[in-house]
Design an enzyme around this catalytic site. Structure first.
Site, PDB file in Angstrom:
ATOM      1  N   ASP A   1      84.161  76.166  37.883  1.00 11.14           N
ATOM      2  CA  ASP A   1      85.143  76.982  38.587  1.00 11.14           C
ATOM      3  C   ASP A   1      86.264  77.126  37.571  1.00 11.14           C
ATOM      4  O   ASP A   1      86.994  76.168  37.307  1.00 11.14           O
ATOM      5  CB  ASP A   1      85.658  76.257  39.842  1.00 11.14           C
ATOM      6  N   HIS A   2      86.381  78.304  36.968  1.00  9.49           N
ATOM      7  CA  HIS A   2      87.270  78.387  35.797  1.00  9.49           C
ATOM      8  C   HIS A   2      88.735  78.117  36.151  1.00  9.49           C
ATOM      9  O   HIS A   2      89.529  77.794  35.275  1.00  9.49           O
ATOM     10  CB  HIS A   2      87.088  79.715  35.052  1.00  9.49           C
TER      11      HIS A   2
ATOM     12  N   HIS B   1      87.969  79.157  44.028  1.00 11.02           N
ATOM     13  CA  HIS B   1      89.280  78.982  43.388  1.00 11.02           C
ATOM     14  C   HIS B   1      90.373  78.517  44.376  1.00 11.02           C
ATOM     15  O   HIS B   1      91.100  77.565  44.104  1.00 11.02           O
ATOM     16  CB  HIS B   1      89.740  80.289  42.742  1.00 11.02           C
TER      17      HIS B   1
HETATM   18  C1  BG6 Z   1      86.498  85.416  39.247  1.00 10.68           C
HETATM   19  C2  BG6 Z   1      86.223  86.451  40.293  1.00 10.68           C
HETATM   20  O1  BG6 Z   1      85.927  84.201  39.602  1.00 10.68           O
HETATM   21  O2  BG6 Z   1      87.897  85.249  39.111  1.00 10.68           O
HETATM   22  C3  BG6 Z   1      86.892  87.769  39.956  1.00 10.68           C
HETATM   23  O3  BG6 Z   1      84.827  86.669  40.394  1.00 10.68           O
HETATM   24  C4  BG6 Z   1      88.373  87.557  39.704  1.00 10.68           C
HETATM   25  O4  BG6 Z   1      86.707  88.729  40.993  1.00 10.68           O
HETATM   26  C5  BG6 Z   1      88.590  86.423  38.713  1.00 10.68           C
HETATM   27  O5  BG6 Z   1      88.924  88.759  39.207  1.00 10.68           O
HETATM   28  C6  BG6 Z   1      90.061  86.076  38.614  1.00 10.68           C
HETATM   29  O6  BG6 Z   1      90.251  85.147  37.587  1.00 10.68           O
HETATM   30  P1  BG6 Z   1      91.628  85.045  36.832  1.00 10.68           P
HETATM   31  O7  BG6 Z   1      91.462  83.918  35.885  1.00 10.68           O
HETATM   32  O8  BG6 Z   1      91.835  86.370  36.164  1.00 10.68           O
HETATM   33  O9  BG6 Z   1      92.664  84.793  37.896  1.00 10.68           O
END
Ligand code: BG6
Length: 502
Positions: free
Chosen positions: A188-189, A251
């Site tokens: 989960d980045h 997230h």
């Molecule tokens: C991803 C989603 O996990 O996270 C995307 O699939 C979203 O839809 C993205 O745009 C948002 O990540 P960040 O790091 O740009 O907030």
């Protein structure tokens, strides 16, 4: 235990990226690996084996990656020094993900490198494919004997982990049939973002806030992940997923866990993950009958964002013109435990909102007795603490101060910490942190099977209710607005509000 090894301590490693010709590898993985190598954080001996179906020369692949590094890497945007040195670690292996020979060929390449380097290598299998392959690749890795070595083989799985509770359980079962839980790294980045990790540091490295981090002092919590972007080129995927699956299940629920969890006893991966999963178990289930009161969905129609005309979601590429998929979701949750009883946690996320930002706001209770004359406190705002995740990275404490002058007038003011001002170095990209952790075999920032399933379990009644009932008012917010009115009303009923954004 999170102890970072330096590159000369990291043992030889082969990173095999399945789906390596796709967008994620180009946009995120290779730029992150390049940045790590510029920082001398990659193992002294490493190789990146890109596996995909398309017919592609190594030369062409490297050129595409070079373009990605220039566009997306932290350091490549400034200078692309060392590209040649980095690029020679990249190999291409064409192959069908559903043919055993693809995997035996990968195994042979790893064995060849072991021979060349005269050392055993760690094998990291990264699934950067469409989700439909997530359940297939682990089986073939198992069949080819590549998962067998518990210490030396690891698998990295991108979200979405399943489409619902049932499919998440099925995927976890496939993974578990071939790998031990300790070998599985579910990404989960958000957990790799510096500011998200800082929630732990802020809460548990400072004695100041923890005593007031509870129902006695906290009135409510709001968590917002707002995006300006629409669905871009991912309409096909997104129209099947929607905001609740795409953002909230992973997230936003991870953010809830970090804000609400009890202090960990040690900085041990399982200890931290246990404390987080405790939160998910304590979240009050939302029965289907209460979904209407506790959850709000929205879909953007056409509108204007920063002076530009935007088309509505139903006109986006890959999206059905009659789509019922939500591009906005808001939820009201309660964490039923001693610390949080009665404190609402409001979550919202949406696409095509006026600004791009992610933040957690702790709204504190007002003073128990208002002793200032009514005139002095016309601009009264109870204190709040903003944990800014992006694009601003920092923490802002909002409180009351006396306005200068002869009269006792109170005005809200802010005390601000930013990463940029306090630390002279840029934050690494989340993928750098997470890839390095996989190489270090540190699962702290990755999701365990039980966490993923607990998060799905909570959201299933809402997903089911939404699937059954037709959202007749869609599209119900204009691109460039703050989402459907009902998302404000969700809080207003309780006298609460999202933090106003200028
Ligand atoms: C991803 C989603 O996990 O996270 C995307 O699939 C979203 O839809 C993205 O745009 C948002 O990540 P960040 O790091 O740009 O907030």
């Amino acid at each position: 235990m999170r102890i970072m090894k330096t590159n000369d301590q990291l043992e030889p490693t082969v990173i095999v990226i399945f789906g390596g010709a796709g967008d994620l590898t180009w946009r995120k993985l290779v730029p992150a690996l390049y940045d790590l190598s510029r920082d001398r954080s990659m193992p002294a001996r490493f190789s990146i084996i890109v596996v995909d179906r398309v017919d592609l020369s190594e030369e062409k692949l490297r050129r595409r990656f070079y373009d990605g590094v220039r566009k997306f890497s932290r350091q490549g945007r400034v200078k692309t020094g060392g590209w040649g040195e980095f690029a020679r670690h990249i190999r291409y292996q064409q192959g069908d993900f559903k043919k055993l020979q693809t995997y035996t060929a990968v195994g042979e390449q790893c064995a060849k490198l072991e021979k060349e380097w005269g050392a055993k290598v760690h094998r990291i299998f990264y699934l950067a494919t469409p989700p439909s392959m997530f359940g297939e690749i682990p089986k073939y890795l198992g069949k080819a004997g590549l998962a067998r070595d518990r210490e030396w083989a690891r698998i990295v799985v991108e979200k979405p982990i399943g489409y619902d509770l049932e499919s998440a359980r099925a995927l976890n079962a496939i993974l578990a049939a071939h790998f031990e839980e300790s070998q599985i790294f579910r990404i989960d980045h958000y957990l790799g973002k510096e500011t998200v990790q800082n929630i732990l540091a802020f809460r548990f490295a400072n004695p100041l806030f923890e005593p007031i981090w509870n129902r006695r002092y906290v009135d409510y919590v709001t968590i917002t992940v707002a995006e300006k972007v629409g669905v871009e080129h991912r309409g096909d995927y997104y129209d099947q997923a929607g905001a609740l699956r795409d953002m909230v299940q992973n997230h936003l629920m991870q953010l809830v866990c970090l804000v609400a969890m009890e202090p960990m006893v040690s900085f041990n991966a399982d200890e931290i993950r246990n404390k987080k999963v405790d939160v998910l178990h304590a979240v009050r289930p939302i029965p289907r009958s209460a979904a209407q009161q506790c959850a709000v969905r929205g879909q953007y129609g056409r509108g204007t964002l920063q002076g530009k005309k935007m088309r509505g979601y139903r006109r986006e590429d890959g999206v059905s013109p009659r789509s019922r998929t939500e591009t906005f979701a808001a939820l009201k949750l309660f964490v039923d435990n001693w610390r949080w009883q009665g404190v609402p946690f409001y979550l919202r996320t949406g696409k095509r909102l006026p600004r791009q930002f992610s933040e957690v706001v702790i709204h504190f209770r007002s003073v128990p007795h208002q002793s200032f004359p009514p005139d002095s406190s016309r601009h009264w705002h109870p204190a709040c603490l903003v944990l800014s995740i992006q694009p601003e990275e920092g923490i802002v404490m909002g409180f009351q101060a006396k306005y200068p002058g002869p009269k006792m007038l109170l005005r809200p003011v802010e005390m601000r910490f930013t990463y940029q001002d306090s630390f002279a170095i840029p934050s690494p990209d989340a993928y750098e942190t997470l890839l390095l952790d996989v190489m270090n075999n540190d699962p702290t920032l990755f999701m365990r099977a039980d966490q993923v399933e607990a998060a799905w379990q909570l959201l299933m009644p809402v997903l089911e209710f939404w699937a059954e009932s037709n959202p007749r008012n869609f599209p119900n917010y204009a691109a460039g607005s703050w989402g459907p009115k009902a998302a404000d009303e969700l809080l207003a009923h309780e006298g609460h509000a999202w933090r106003p954004i200028a």
